[in-house]
Write an enzyme that holds these catalytic residues in place. Structure first.
Site, PDB file in Angstrom:
ATOM      1  N   ARG A 123       0.823  -1.218   0.000  1.00 45.25           N
ATOM      2  CA  ARG A 123       0.000   0.000   0.000  1.00 45.25           C
ATOM      3  C   ARG A 123       0.855   1.266   0.000  1.00 45.25           C
ATOM      4  O   ARG A 123       0.445   2.280  -0.550  1.00 45.25           O
ATOM      5  CB  ARG A 123      -0.929  -0.009   1.208  1.00 45.25           C
TER       6      ARG A 123
ATOM      7  N   LYS B  19     -17.569 -14.043   2.870  1.00 46.47           N
ATOM      8  CA  LYS B  19     -18.605 -13.132   3.364  1.00 46.47           C
ATOM      9  C   LYS B  19     -19.694 -12.907   2.318  1.00 46.47           C
ATOM     10  O   LYS B  19     -19.696 -11.932   1.589  1.00 46.47           O
ATOM     11  CB  LYS B  19     -17.959 -11.824   3.787  1.00 46.47           C
TER      12      LYS B  19
ATOM     13  N   GLY C 288      -9.015  -8.183  -0.261  1.00 47.36           N
ATOM     14  CA  GLY C 288      -7.748  -8.359   0.449  1.00 47.36           C
ATOM     15  C   GLY C 288      -7.202  -9.762   0.332  1.00 47.36           C
ATOM     16  O   GLY C 288      -6.012  -9.962   0.071  1.00 47.36           O
TER      17      GLY C 288
ATOM     18  N   GLY D 216     -13.554  -3.362   0.258  1.00 45.03           N
ATOM     19  CA  GLY D 216     -14.912  -2.846   0.467  1.00 45.03           C
ATOM     20  C   GLY D 216     -15.256  -1.741  -0.515  1.00 45.03           C
ATOM     21  O   GLY D 216     -16.356  -1.707  -1.075  1.00 45.03           O
TER      22      GLY D 216
HETATM   23  P1  ADP Z   1     -11.613 -11.194  -0.079  1.00 43.68           P
HETATM   24  O1  ADP Z   1     -10.808 -10.637   1.073  1.00 43.68           O
HETATM   25  O2  ADP Z   1     -10.776 -11.502  -1.264  1.00 43.68           O
HETATM   26  O3  ADP Z   1     -12.796 -10.334  -0.385  1.00 43.68           O
HETATM   27  P2  ADP Z   1     -13.111 -12.917   1.699  1.00 43.68           P
HETATM   28  O4  ADP Z   1     -12.607 -12.134   2.863  1.00 43.68           O
HETATM   29  O5  ADP Z   1     -14.556 -12.822   1.377  1.00 43.68           O
HETATM   30  O6  ADP Z   1     -12.225 -12.606   0.401  1.00 43.68           O
HETATM   31  O7  ADP Z   1     -12.828 -14.478   1.929  1.00 43.68           O
HETATM   32  C1  ADP Z   1     -11.539 -14.988   2.160  1.00 43.68           C
HETATM   33  C2  ADP Z   1     -11.572 -16.085   3.167  1.00 43.68           C
HETATM   34  O8  ADP Z   1     -12.519 -17.068   2.769  1.00 43.68           O
HETATM   35  C3  ADP Z   1     -10.268 -16.817   3.259  1.00 43.68           C
HETATM   36  O9  ADP Z   1      -9.766 -16.650   4.573  1.00 43.68           O
HETATM   37  C4  ADP Z   1     -10.598 -18.277   2.993  1.00 43.68           C
HETATM   38  O10 ADP Z   1      -9.965 -19.164   3.858  1.00 43.68           O
HETATM   39  C5  ADP Z   1     -12.067 -18.297   3.233  1.00 43.68           C
HETATM   40  N1  ADP Z   1     -12.736 -19.391   2.494  1.00 43.68           N
HETATM   41  C6  ADP Z   1     -12.881 -19.509   1.169  1.00 43.68           C
HETATM   42  N2  ADP Z   1     -13.530 -20.625   0.847  1.00 43.68           N
HETATM   43  C7  ADP Z   1     -13.816 -21.244   2.013  1.00 43.68           C
HETATM   44  C8  ADP Z   1     -14.506 -22.435   2.364  1.00 43.68           C
HETATM   45  N3  ADP Z   1     -14.995 -23.221   1.422  1.00 43.68           N
HETATM   46  N4  ADP Z   1     -14.629 -22.741   3.656  1.00 43.68           N
HETATM   47  C9  ADP Z   1     -14.123 -21.926   4.607  1.00 43.68           C
HETATM   48  N5  ADP Z   1     -13.471 -20.791   4.352  1.00 43.68           N
HETATM   49  C10 ADP Z   1     -13.319 -20.440   3.073  1.00 43.68           C
HETATM   50 MG    MG Z   2     -11.108 -10.709   3.230  1.00 43.77          MG
END
Ligand code: ADP
Ligand code: MG
Length: 389
Positions: free
Chosen positions: A34, A195, A348, A371
């Site tokens: 960053r 999420k 992230g 976000g």
């Molecule tokens: P980003 O930060 O890219 O937006 P998220 O925060 O929504 O992504 O999700 C990332 C997290 O989701 C990771 O820590 C990963 O371990 C978890 N994750 C992804 N698929 C699964 C799953 N099938 N079961 C449990 N956790 C998962």
């Molecule tokens: Mg995340």
């Protein structure tokens, strides 16, 4: 949105809102991505004769915790710029104002963690005026904080005679808007992660504008549950089920194809040493959880990505931090990196996955705002961006 091209900064003091909310380890910056992302704006302003007063938040301090001081950031930034970066003793106030007013062209002052001030997240006018008193011009380059109306991202923007977006924020907004407005087709959105409720709005939007929406990660289980499949012990956000049902209904009426996994990798628990099992199908037995998409799904998604004119990817395909469950995310990351189309990655953990696989340099745009990028793509107005037009 005004940009640096609209500003006259020679001999002026410029307050730059940056996103230096970096991970720390043992009192040092653990990942300076960053900080590096802000360098084009900082270098350009210095070359154009401006003195810079930099402001950022770091973590979520409840008080003035010294562990969340900007000191390690000042040191790393100084190394990256090859110039001294002075750390102010606070955020606003007489002493800080004196230091700011003593700056010459090209010099830098980094304010302390702006969230040391409780007025920051309240968009308190007193704090905004205190920040405005430091400078003549305001530049916002903190895309990652642009979805929040805080004193340093919104309030202060209205108080200085000139204000504009920095180069990073400009690139983020232009690239992300470009996905919605005039994407090279086919437009493919890959949405995963954990999420669901944070991402249903963006899935909804892509069902209207994209050609295909590919679902992976824990995101798929509310969809499977809505379809009547067994999800076993999989992470399945309860509040995500109704929105998933609505998305399935919307896709059935036309618009984008909504693609779900057709095979999975299961673990008996969430851990790197979990027992691992491949499942041809998506009904997860009791005692198991879906932790990755299967190889057939990964190949199918990779082929969609390779054919796309534009790809937007947010959210890993599985628990990629655990080596036995990283293959699906790796396959998608490699496909995105190799894709001939425009590739934009937000989130992230998705960014962390790309970095982990050494592919971060091979995408068209790696968004610095999780976000903020989702809210922009949902069609929401970002207060930090609106304040610059
Ligand atoms: P980003 O930060 O890219 O937006 P998220 O925060 O929504 O992504 O999700 C990332 C997290 O989701 C990771 O820590 C990963 O371990 C978890 N994750 C992804 N698929 C699964 C799953 N099938 N079961 C449990 N956790 C998962
Ligand atoms: Mg995340």
């Amino acid at each position: 949105m005004r940009t640096l091209d609209d500003l006259d900064v020679d001999g002026r003091r410029v307050l730059v809102r940056v996103d230096f909310n970096v991970p720390l380890k043992d009192g040092a910056v653990a990942d300076d991505t960053r900080i590096r992302a802000a360098l084009p704006t900082l270098n350009e302003l210095r070359e154009r004769g401006a003195a810079l007063i930099l402001v950022s938040h770091l973590g979520r301090p409840k008080d003035r915790e010294p562990e969340l001081s900007m000191r390690p950031v000042a040191e790393r930034l100084g190394d990256l710029l090859g110039a001294p970066v002075r750390l102010a003793p606070g955020v606003v106030g007489d002493e800080v104002t004196q230091l700011a007013h003593a700056l010459h062209g090209g010099e830098l002052l980094l304010l302390e963690n702006v969230r040391y001030e409780p007025g920051e997240t309240k968009n308190d006018p007193t704090l905004a005026h205190g920040l405005a008193a430091l400078a003549d011009v305001y530049v916002n380059d903190a895309f990652g904080a642009a979805h929040r109306a805080h004193a340093s991202t919104e309030g202060v923007a209205h108080l200085l005679s000139q204000s504009a977006a920095g180069r990073l924020l400009e690139r983020e907004v232009t690239t992300l808007n470009g996905i919605l407005e005039d994407p090279a087709k086919p437009l493919v959105a890959v949405v995963g992660g954990a999420k669901v409720t944070d991402k249903v709005a963006v899935i909804d939007r892509f069902l209207e504008v994209a050609d295909a929406v590919l679902i992976g990660g824990a995101m798929c289980f509310p969809f499977f549950k809505a379809q009547g499949h067994a999800v076993g012990g999989s992470l399945c956000e309860e509040e995500g089920i109704e929105p998933a049902r609505a998305a399935l209904a919307k896709a059935a009426k036309g618009g984008a194809r909504l693609e779900l996994p057709s095979d999975l990798v299961l673990g008996d628990r969430f851990g790197a040493d979990a027992e691992r099992r491949e499942l041809d199908g998506v009904d997860v037995p009791d005692g198991w959880m879906g932790l990755d998409v299967g190889s057939r799904t990964a190949e199918r998604y990779a082929a969609e990505i390779a054919r796309a004119g534009t790809v937007f990817w947010n959210g890993p395909m599985g628990a990629f931090e655990l080596a036995p469950f990283a293959a699906g995310t790796r396959a998608v990351a490699e496909a995105v990196a190799a894709a001939p189309g425009t590739t934009v990655v937000g989130g992230g953990d998705s960014a962390a996955a790309l970095q982990q696989f050494g592919l971060a340099e091979q995408v068209t745009h790696l968004s610095t705002g999780g976000g903020a990028s989702l809210e922009l793509l949902e069609g929401k107005r970002l207060p930090g961006v609106e304040a610059l037009s």
